[in-house]
Design a protein around this motif. Sequence first.
Motif, PDB file in Angstrom:
ATOM      1  N   THR A   1      -5.813 -17.437  -6.158  1.00 35.60           N
ATOM      2  CA  THR A   1      -5.139 -16.159  -6.232  1.00 35.60           C
ATOM      3  C   THR A   1      -5.097 -15.582  -4.820  1.00 35.60           C
ATOM      4  O   THR A   1      -6.075 -15.670  -4.084  1.00 35.60           O
ATOM      5  CB  THR A   1      -5.898 -15.184  -7.154  1.00 35.60           C
ATOM      6  OG1 THR A   1      -6.094 -15.815  -8.418  1.00 35.60           O
ATOM      7  CG2 THR A   1      -5.140 -13.900  -7.346  1.00 35.60           C
ATOM      8  N   ILE A   2      -3.974 -14.981  -4.451  1.00 35.49           N
ATOM      9  CA  ILE A   2      -3.842 -14.363  -3.138  1.00 35.49           C
ATOM     10  C   ILE A   2      -3.685 -12.855  -3.342  1.00 35.49           C
ATOM     11  O   ILE A   2      -2.809 -12.405  -4.071  1.00 35.49           O
ATOM     12  CB  ILE A   2      -2.641 -14.925  -2.363  1.00 35.49           C
ATOM     13  CG1 ILE A   2      -2.818 -16.422  -2.163  1.00 35.49           C
ATOM     14  CG2 ILE A   2      -2.489 -14.212  -1.028  1.00 35.49           C
ATOM     15  CD1 ILE A   2      -1.634 -17.102  -1.527  1.00 35.49           C
ATOM     16  N   TYR A   3      -4.577 -12.096  -2.684  1.00 30.49           N
ATOM     17  CA  TYR A   3      -4.553 -10.639  -2.769  1.00 30.49           C
ATOM     18  C   TYR A   3      -4.078 -10.072  -1.434  1.00 30.49           C
ATOM     19  O   TYR A   3      -4.519 -10.510  -0.382  1.00 30.49           O
ATOM     20  CB  TYR A   3      -5.960 -10.085  -3.038  1.00 30.49           C
ATOM     21  CG  TYR A   3      -6.556 -10.524  -4.338  1.00 30.49           C
ATOM     22  CD1 TYR A   3      -6.231  -9.889  -5.523  1.00 30.49           C
ATOM     23  CD2 TYR A   3      -7.458 -11.578  -4.387  1.00 30.49           C
ATOM     24  CE1 TYR A   3      -6.785 -10.286  -6.726  1.00 30.49           C
ATOM     25  CE2 TYR A   3      -8.016 -11.981  -5.583  1.00 30.49           C
ATOM     26  CZ  TYR A   3      -7.678 -11.339  -6.749  1.00 30.49           C
ATOM     27  OH  TYR A   3      -8.222 -11.733  -7.934  1.00 30.49           O
ATOM     28  N   LYS A   4      -3.205  -9.088  -1.495  1.00 29.04           N
ATOM     29  CA  LYS A   4      -2.767  -8.375  -0.306  1.00 29.04           C
ATOM     30  C   LYS A   4      -3.706  -7.193  -0.107  1.00 29.04           C
ATOM     31  O   LYS A   4      -3.882  -6.385  -1.013  1.00 29.04           O
ATOM     32  CB  LYS A   4      -1.329  -7.893  -0.487  1.00 29.04           C
ATOM     33  CG  LYS A   4      -0.739  -7.225   0.723  1.00 29.04           C
ATOM     34  CD  LYS A   4       0.716  -6.870   0.446  1.00 29.04           C
ATOM     35  CE  LYS A   4       1.361  -6.231   1.649  1.00 29.04           C
ATOM     36  NZ  LYS A   4       2.766  -5.890   1.384  1.00 29.04           N
ATOM     37  N   ARG A   5      -4.298  -7.099   1.089  1.00 25.81           N
ATOM     38  CA  ARG A   5      -5.271  -6.041   1.349  1.00 25.81           C
ATOM     39  C   ARG A   5      -4.815  -5.186   2.526  1.00 25.81           C
ATOM     40  O   ARG A   5      -4.372  -5.708   3.542  1.00 25.81           O
ATOM     41  CB  ARG A   5      -6.623  -6.664   1.684  1.00 25.81           C
ATOM     42  CG  ARG A   5      -7.150  -7.553   0.578  1.00 25.81           C
ATOM     43  CD  ARG A   5      -8.461  -8.161   0.957  1.00 25.81           C
ATOM     44  NE  ARG A   5      -9.427  -7.093   1.111  1.00 25.81           N
ATOM     45  CZ  ARG A   5     -10.601  -7.243   1.689  1.00 25.81           C
ATOM     46  NH1 ARG A   5     -10.959  -8.404   2.186  1.00 25.81           N
ATOM     47  NH2 ARG A   5     -11.437  -6.246   1.791  1.00 25.81           N
ATOM     48  N   LYS A   6      -4.948  -3.896   2.390  1.00 28.77           N
ATOM     49  CA  LYS A   6      -4.605  -2.979   3.471  1.00 28.77           C
ATOM     50  C   LYS A   6      -5.854  -2.735   4.315  1.00 28.77           C
ATOM     51  O   LYS A   6      -6.903  -2.348   3.799  1.00 28.77           O
ATOM     52  CB  LYS A   6      -4.081  -1.666   2.902  1.00 28.77           C
ATOM     53  CG  LYS A   6      -3.450  -0.768   3.912  1.00 28.77           C
ATOM     54  CD  LYS A   6      -2.787   0.412   3.226  1.00 28.77           C
ATOM     55  CE  LYS A   6      -1.942   1.191   4.200  1.00 28.77           C
ATOM     56  NZ  LYS A   6      -1.265   2.305   3.529  1.00 28.77           N
ATOM     57  N   ASN A   7      -5.732  -2.933   5.623  1.00 27.05           N
ATOM     58  CA  ASN A   7      -6.854  -2.741   6.532  1.00 27.05           C
ATOM     59  C   ASN A   7      -6.938  -1.289   6.986  1.00 27.05           C
ATOM     60  O   ASN A   7      -6.023  -0.504   6.761  1.00 27.05           O
ATOM     61  CB  ASN A   7      -6.699  -3.656   7.752  1.00 27.05           C
ATOM     62  CG  ASN A   7      -6.667  -5.107   7.347  1.00 27.05           C
ATOM     63  OD1 ASN A   7      -7.343  -5.510   6.424  1.00 27.05           O
ATOM     64  ND2 ASN A   7      -5.869  -5.888   8.042  1.00 27.05           N
TER      65      ASN A   7
END
Length: 75
Positions: A3-9
């Motif tokens: 699974t690929i999660y998009k994360r905001k830094n």
Amino acid sequence: MATIYKRKNKNRSYSYRVQIRRKGVRIFCYTFKSAEDACDWVEKNEKRYIDDPDYYHSWAEKNRLKHQRDRLFDA
């Protein structure tokens, strides 16, 4: 299964976290700067990870230490 999660830094940029989970195998997570890099890595390595998870955990630990060392000396 990966699974690929998009994360905001904190600096409002994005990173992409790959997580591979399978019953009976330790969870593997690794972070990439681009979605393309994350997808390419999953395509090349997901099956191999399921077959030999210990290799990838040692690989991740080596890269994590290298990344931390680079960040320390670049600052």
